[in-house]
Design a protein around this motif. Structure first.
Motif, PDB file in Angstrom:
ATOM      1  N   THR A  38      37.647  69.354  79.781  1.00 18.04           N
ATOM      2  CA  THR A  38      37.115  68.465  78.747  1.00 18.04           C
ATOM      3  C   THR A  38      38.285  67.759  78.072  1.00 18.04           C
TER       4      THR A  38
ATOM      5  N   SER B 251      39.370  64.824  75.053  1.00 19.31           N
ATOM      6  CA  SER B 251      38.996  63.977  73.916  1.00 19.31           C
ATOM      7  C   SER B 251      39.717  62.639  74.040  1.00 19.31           C
TER       8      SER B 251
ATOM      9  N   THR C 171      34.140  62.185  74.185  1.00 19.71           N
ATOM     10  CA  THR C 171      34.543  63.417  74.859  1.00 19.71           C
ATOM     11  C   THR C 171      34.073  63.309  76.299  1.00 19.71           C
TER      12      THR C 171
ATOM     13  N   LYS D  19      34.372  64.656  80.563  1.00 20.45           N
ATOM     14  CA  LYS D  19      34.622  65.812  81.419  1.00 20.45           C
ATOM     15  C   LYS D  19      35.154  65.349  82.766  1.00 20.45           C
TER      16      LYS D  19
END
Length: 213
Positions: free
Chosen positions: A16, A18, A41, A43
């Motif tokens: 993950t 940011s 955010t 992935k």
């Protein structure tokens, strides 16, 4: 339950990240899909990568490729998208007359109108490439401006059109842009039509409208 298990299995080893942008209202896209404004955010699947692009009018797009595999450095936990202003955008205005024939009607004599048109055009363009009063046609040479990371070329074309009421003139401000600084005006293949006009030419049509009445 099976769907949840499948999702957990697929993201095993995923990371993950940011993402934030220097412009808090910029749109952030992940692999072409909008994922946030200013912040997001995202992935990244294991043994994969993803492409992040931030976009905002008046700024250049900013692109980051984030990897999650053994052949690249460690996947970052945070990524900041630093966007740069588009100087060509700042020096221009959006215009619905760019690259479009604009009709101007006049009740004054053709000779006087032609003189006014020539005077106004010459104030913004040093070189008149073609002028043929008998056929009612004027075309300026290209004026080239290198601004920031772009090159803009501009010219004006005027021709007399048929009208049952007074004189009529079609005026076109041709505005084109190319990527890169100091692109030659002769490199036609590098230029494309631009729906903006440099600010210094923005008042030309209103002045023609006013003085040709």
């Amino acid at each position: 339950a099976l769907s949840l298990m499948f999702t957990i299995f697929c993201f095993a080893g995923g990371k993950t990240v940011s993402v934030s942008c220097s412009e808090n209202d910029a749109q952030i896209y992940q692999d072409g899909q909008l994922v946030g404004n200013g912040k997001a955010t995202i992935k990244v699947m294991k043994n994969s990568y993803t492409t992040i692009v931030s976009k905002k009018v008046g700024f250049f797009d900013c692109t980051e490729v984030i990897y999650n595999d053994k052949t690249h450095p460690k996947t970052p936990k945070m990524v900041t998208m630093n966007m740069k202003k588009d100087d060509a955008f700042e020096a221009s205005v959006s215009s619905d007359v760019a690259n479009t024939d604009f009709d101007l009607k006049s009740d004054i004599t053709e000779e006087k109108a032609w003189k006014i048109i020539s005077e106004i055009i010459s104030s913004g363009f040093d070189v008149i490439e073609v002028t043929d009063k008998s056929s009612g046609y004027i075309r300026t040479s290209w004026v080239v401006n290198s601004i920031g990371k772009s090159t803009i070329r501009t010219r004006v074309i005027v021709r007399i059109c048929n009208s049952d009421i007074g004189s009529c003139y079609k005026v076109k401000i041709v505005s084109e842009i190319a990527e890169g600084n100091n692109v030659s005006a002769k490199d036609d293949e590098k230029f494309k039509a631009w729906d903006r006009v440099l600010k210094k030419y923005n008042g030309m049509i209103p002045e023609l409208q006013s003085r040709l009445k």
